[in-house]
Design an enzyme around this catalytic site. Structure first.
Site, PDB file in Angstrom:
ATOM      1  N   ASP A 127     -59.669   8.002  22.254  1.00 30.28           N
ATOM      2  CA  ASP A 127     -59.266   9.293  21.563  1.00 30.28           C
ATOM      3  C   ASP A 127     -58.501  10.370  22.480  1.00 30.28           C
ATOM      4  O   ASP A 127     -58.685  10.608  23.394  1.00 30.28           O
ATOM      5  CB  ASP A 127     -60.285   9.683  20.416  1.00 30.28           C
ATOM      6  CG  ASP A 127     -61.675  10.746  22.374  1.00 30.28           C
ATOM      7  OD1 ASP A 127     -61.059  11.759  22.294  1.00 30.28           O
ATOM      8  OD2 ASP A 127     -62.694   9.904  21.902  1.00 30.28           O
ATOM      9  N   GLU A 179     -68.778  20.216  15.436  1.00 26.31           N
ATOM     10  CA  GLU A 179     -69.419  20.500  16.901  1.00 26.31           C
ATOM     11  C   GLU A 179     -68.437  21.815  16.778  1.00 26.31           C
ATOM     12  O   GLU A 179     -68.176  22.470  16.100  1.00 26.31           O
ATOM     13  CB  GLU A 179     -68.459  19.519  18.027  1.00 26.31           C
ATOM     14  CG  GLU A 179     -67.146  19.700  17.911  1.00 26.31           C
ATOM     15  CD  GLU A 179     -66.337  19.056  18.976  1.00 26.31           C
ATOM     16  OE1 GLU A 179     -67.039  19.169  20.124  1.00 26.31           O
ATOM     17  OE2 GLU A 179     -66.050  18.027  18.942  1.00 26.31           O
TER      18      GLU A 179
END
Length: 248
Positions: free
Chosen positions: A51, A138
């Site tokens: 990613d 997150e």
């Protein structure tokens, strides 16, 4: 102090010094990505990917893709207005390779989920053959010390997931840490593909509950030249055919 006691003391000090040196060298090797605690466990999975975001800078996608990779997730958006400056170029470049490609959105706790979904939809086309969009959930900033309540977070996340599923025709993927999953995401979220971050140890979440595992944020590959020299590495719990079956 006797001569024997003196020798013992020097032996003890020498052993301590060697131990400190070994720990320091090991820590440096981990920091540089030469050693990584999870790498051996991750080697048991055949389907691998990265990613990336603007921090990796300009990416030579054929070079990056040739390093035994099968998929890539690219940061697209954050909150209700931010667009990753490298998203458009990376999205186009990655699709010229054989990689399965998806986009991810960093969830803000400070704006409505419907608006964040609309922002992502505006930037990421529903291209057949690409992976479903990812919502990255997150802690960040001051929210690490003062996180939102379960009701507050779900009040943002749920409308976003609903809007994305309606638009893209597939359940979005949820990226999160083990702590956030435990606190905020109950069994009703298990129908969404799970991408779990666990870069120190193997995931506590059982296999077949997660689809993707981010096992390292300290790898170094060829093909990018940004301010961040490291790149995140991931595996998929399944075959390449299983991964293709997730695509739009």
């Amino acid at each position: 102090m006797s001569e024997r006691s003196g020798r013992r003391r020097w032996w003890a000090l020498g052993a301590l010094a060697v131990g400190v040196l070994v720990v320091a060298v090991a820590a440096a090797l981990v920091w540089e990505g030469v050693l990584w605690p999870n790498r051996l466990a991750a080697d048991g999975y055949d389907v691998r990917g990265v990613d990336v975001s603007a921090y990796q800078g300009k990416i030579d996608w054929p070079v990056l893709a040739a390093q035994d990779l099968d998929f890539a997730f690219i940061k697209a958006t954050e909150g209700s207005s931010h667009v990753d400056e490298r998203f458009a170029a990376s999205w186009a470049g990655a699709q010229e390779t054989d990689l399965l490609v998806g986009a991810y959105h960093f969830l803000s706790f400070e704006s409505p989920g419907a608006g964040q979904a609309a922002h992502l939809i505006e930037q990421v086309p529903a291209t057949p053959g690409t992976l479903p969009p990812v919502v990255d959930v997150e802690y960040y900033g001051d929210f690490a010390a003062d996180p939102p309540s379960v009701t507050e977070l779900r009040g943002i996340l749920d409308p976003m997931l609903d809007a994305l599923e309606e638009h893209y025709g597939a359940p979005p993927i949820i990226y999160t840490t083990q702590e956030v999953r435990e606190v905020y995401l109950g069994a009703e979220y298990d129908r969404y593909p799970l991408w779990i971050r666990s870069v120190a140890l193997t995931p506590e979440v059982p296999r077949r509950v997660w689809e993707f595992w981010q096992y390292s944020d300290r790898d170094v590959l060829d093909g990018y030249a940004g301010e961040e020299t490291h790149i995140d590495m991931n595996v998929f719990d399944g075959s390449l055919e299983d991964l293709r079956a997730l695509a739009l």
